[in-house]
Design an enzyme around this catalytic site. Structure first.
Site, PDB file in Angstrom:
ATOM      1  N   ARG A  74      34.384  -7.547  -6.795  1.00  0.00           N
ATOM      2  CA  ARG A  74      35.386  -8.491  -6.297  1.00  0.00           C
ATOM      3  C   ARG A  74      36.014  -7.980  -5.007  1.00  0.00           C
ATOM      4  NH1 ARG A  74      40.577  -7.706  -9.839  1.00  0.00           N
ATOM      5  NH2 ARG A  74      40.321  -5.524 -10.373  1.00  0.00           N
ATOM      6  N   GLY A 106      35.423 -12.166 -10.038  1.00  0.00           N
ATOM      7  CA  GLY A 106      35.601 -11.760  -8.640  1.00  0.00           C
ATOM      8  C   GLY A 106      37.006 -11.979  -8.111  1.00  0.00           C
ATOM      9  N   ARG A 170      31.644   5.157  -1.469  1.00  0.00           N
ATOM     10  CA  ARG A 170      32.035   5.951  -2.650  1.00  0.00           C
ATOM     11  C   ARG A 170      30.914   6.907  -3.057  1.00  0.00           C
ATOM     12  NH1 ARG A 170      35.312   1.745  -5.323  1.00  0.00           N
ATOM     13  NH2 ARG A 170      35.756   0.265  -3.669  1.00  0.00           N
ATOM     14  N   ASP A 239      32.539   5.910  -9.157  1.00  0.00           N
ATOM     15  CA  ASP A 239      32.531   4.729  -8.271  1.00  0.00           C
ATOM     16  C   ASP A 239      33.911   4.509  -7.650  1.00  0.00           C
ATOM     17  OD1 ASP A 239      32.788   4.160 -11.195  1.00  0.00           O
ATOM     18  OD2 ASP A 239      33.561   2.256 -10.470  1.00  0.00           O
TER      19      ASP A 239
HETATM   20  P1  AMP Z   1      37.302  -0.939 -11.449  1.00  0.00           P
HETATM   21  O1  AMP Z   1      37.536  -0.527 -12.858  1.00  0.00           O
HETATM   22  O2  AMP Z   1      38.332  -1.915 -10.910  1.00  0.00           O
HETATM   23  O3  AMP Z   1      37.045   0.180 -10.518  1.00  0.00           O
HETATM   24  O4  AMP Z   1      35.982  -1.820 -11.488  1.00  0.00           O
HETATM   25  C1  AMP Z   1      34.735  -1.392 -11.957  1.00  0.00           C
HETATM   26  C2  AMP Z   1      33.676  -2.365 -11.513  1.00  0.00           C
HETATM   27  O5  AMP Z   1      33.958  -3.677 -12.016  1.00  0.00           O
HETATM   28  C3  AMP Z   1      33.599  -2.515 -10.005  1.00  0.00           C
HETATM   29  O6  AMP Z   1      32.259  -2.661  -9.665  1.00  0.00           O
HETATM   30  C4  AMP Z   1      34.406  -3.758  -9.747  1.00  0.00           C
HETATM   31  O7  AMP Z   1      34.038  -4.366  -8.551  1.00  0.00           O
HETATM   32  C5  AMP Z   1      34.092  -4.611 -10.954  1.00  0.00           C
HETATM   33  N1  AMP Z   1      35.158  -5.581 -11.282  1.00  0.00           N
HETATM   34  C6  AMP Z   1      36.390  -5.312 -11.765  1.00  0.00           C
HETATM   35  N2  AMP Z   1      37.090  -6.452 -11.924  1.00  0.00           N
HETATM   36  C7  AMP Z   1      36.289  -7.476 -11.541  1.00  0.00           C
HETATM   37  C8  AMP Z   1      36.421  -8.900 -11.456  1.00  0.00           C
HETATM   38  N3  AMP Z   1      37.547  -9.516 -11.823  1.00  0.00           N
HETATM   39  N4  AMP Z   1      35.372  -9.603 -11.003  1.00  0.00           N
HETATM   40  C9  AMP Z   1      34.229  -9.009 -10.642  1.00  0.00           C
HETATM   41  N5  AMP Z   1      34.027  -7.681 -10.697  1.00  0.00           N
HETATM   42  C10 AMP Z   1      35.032  -6.914 -11.129  1.00  0.00           C
HETATM   43 MG    MG Z   2      36.578   0.472  -8.758  1.00  0.00          MG
END
Ligand code: AMP
Ligand code: MG
Length: 489
Positions: A74, A106, A170, A239
């Site tokens: 997103r 997203g 990253r 990541d």
């Molecule tokens: P995070 O825990 O926020 O670092 O996210 C882990 C993965 O999930 C990353 O690849 C983010 O881009 C994806 N992600 C988190 N929230 C969303 C969302 N609402 N829509 C799409 N991808 C998401």
């Molecule tokens: Mg992330």
């Protein structure tokens, strides 16, 4: 490495707040930033000239396990702007799905966007390497979220943060190609990163090793800063680790109120507390090891890679020690200092002690302070009154500290100034962010603006803002958003 993708377009973009300094750096005028055109660009409804939006592909180790391909689910990159300080990439968080969104939408909610906007700017002003935030914009759309993952989903306001960094690459951007044995793309990714961000290494024969060593050092420096200010990232997956060693992805992060190395703000992390405050250095080293594995095909020298990973610990120990000397106002090394710091750790853990207030008050203690002076100076840091036994225990450390201060030849005022430059007076306590969110949800942005302004000068005395120099209030102790954060955002 990336996929071109268009932001989905929002119903009714409305700017809430923007950072004037970031806008200045990007040569964006206040007139433009306050126009509807800016809100439209900052939600992806309009594209700036020359912008070709894309999402990046990356993988990652999440909670200790390889999670495969993740990618910008997103986050949509708008492109880069050349500034006096080098390249700045602009990225919209929550502007719509990408090929990496998997089953998610997203989008981002106002709650998490306020947290990212405020915290990344606060970190910058604290001197912590970090991505920055240009703008926070409402989308006019509703986003469904189950905050505590307990079946109580509800609609929340949608928002987009435009974040800014020299690079959003990253560790996971390298891991993904290593995992696919795609050495060619891995090399391209590494060569690109080195040529743009580590250009002084380009001509070195051992450039991959030298680069890895620098990434390790930058990461180490970032963690020392986190420990200094009491920041807990909450999701140190690979990541979420920047190749530039800057703080990235402000999710279920938290600020230590009462000093507790075992505290994690992230409810998803509660079972193992992998990402607890005191574990951040160890996890950073673990992540560096994962990066070493990823770049091994480019620098197949196991011993040298291992050495760099090992060095992380000694580097960290040394830098942490120097940082603690600064926090305690000691400037000449003394062989006894390690004991003094170990003892201080025990004292801080002994009873609920506010980390920020403790260190800020410490500057007022002098080598000739009496016990009564010390208790008077330090008591605002304590969540419970200092009873006889407690004060005796705490004073036992201060007696040693007083003796140690007597050995320093630092003038009192000078010492106060130096200590105040590393011990912030104001940090974004979790409950403060939550109060700003509660108001913003109702369409009121006064507190958000006030906190943003407050946190631009975290080391300065701000007499009119003294109310924010206080321990976490009792109501916030166990409240969701204040002591417990979920990943839902
Ligand atoms: P995070 O825990 O926020 O670092 O996210 C882990 C993965 O999930 C990353 O690849 C983010 O881009 C994806 N992600 C988190 N929230 C969303 C969302 N609402 N829509 C799409 N991808 C998401
Ligand atoms: Mg992330």
């Amino acid at each position: 490495m990336l996929s071109y993708v268009m932001p989905k377009g929002m119903v009714q973009p409305q700017l809430i707040i923007y950072s004037k300094e970031v806008a200045d750096d990007l040569l964006l005028s206040p007139a433009f930033c306050e126009s509807q055109a800016f809100a439209d660009v900052m939600t992806g409804n309009e594209l700036a000239e020359g912008s070709r939006p894309y999402a990046m592909c990356y993988g990652g180790h999440q909670f200790g396990h390889w999670a495969g391909q993740l990618g910008d689910g997103r986050a949509i990159n708008l492109g880069e702007i050349k500034t006096d300080n080098g390249l700045c990439h602009l990225q919209l968080k929550g502007a719509g799905p990408t090929p990496y969104s998997r089953s998610a939408d997203g989008l981002a909610v106002l709650r998490s966007s306020v947290r990212e906007f405020l915290c990344s700017e606060a970190m910058y002003h604290l001197g912590v390497p970090t991505t920055r935030a240009l703008s926070l914009t409402l989308t006019g759309e509703k986003v469904l979220r189950d905050v505590m993952y307990d079946g109580n989903a509800a609609y929340e306001k949608g928002a987009v943060v435009c974040r800014v960094a020299p690079s959003f690459i990253r560790f996971g951007n390298f891991e993904i190609f290593a995992s696919r044995n795609d050495t060619l793309t891995l090399k391209k990714q590494a060569d690109y990163t080195i040529s743009i961000h580590f250009s002084h290494l380009v001509d070195r024969e051992d450039k991959y090793l030298a680069w890895f060593s620098e990434v390790s050092e930058l990461t180490c420096d970032m963690i020392v800063h986190w420990q200094r200010v009491g920041f807990v990232h909450g999701v140190m997956n690979t990541d979420n680790m920047s190749i530039l060693g800057i703080t990235i992805d402000f999710g279920p992060y938290g600020w230590v109120d009462a000093y507790d190395p075992d505290w994690t703000p992230n409810t998803t992390d509660l079972p193992g507390k992998r990402y607890r405050f005191g574990n951040q250095p160890m996890i950073a080293q673990w992540n560096i090891l994962k990066l070493a594995n990823a770049i091994y095909p480019l620098a197949p020298e196991e011993d040298k890679l291992k050495d760099i990973v090992q060095q992380f610990k000694s580097r960290y120990t040394e830098k942490f020690h120097v940082m603690m000397m600064q926090k305690t106002g000691l400037y000449h090394k003394d062989p006894e200092d390690q004991h003094l710091f170990n003892h201080l750790e025990q004292v801080l853990r002994y009873t609920e002690t506010d980390m920020t207030i403790f260190f800020r008050q410490l500057a007022l203690v002098n080598h000739d302070s009496t016990d009564v002076d010390i208790i008077r100076i330090i008591h605002p840091a304590y969540y419970e009154p200092l009873s006889g036994d407690k004060s005796t225990y705490i004073l036992s450390w201060f007696h040693k500290y007083r003796e140690r201060l007597a050995k320093e030849k630092c003038n009192l005022n000078e010492r106060i100034q130096k200590m105040n430059a590393v011990n912030p007076k104001y940090v974004l306590r979790n409950y403060m962010a939550q109060l700003a969110i509660d108001e913003a949800d109702k369409g009121h942005y006064r507190l958000l603006n006030d906190l943003y302004t407050l946190l631009k000068k975290p080391y300065e005395e701000q007499p009119h803002n003294e109310k924010w120099y206080a321990r976490r209030p009792d109501w916030a102790r166990e409240k969701i958003g204040c002591s417990m954060l979920s990943c839902s955002s």
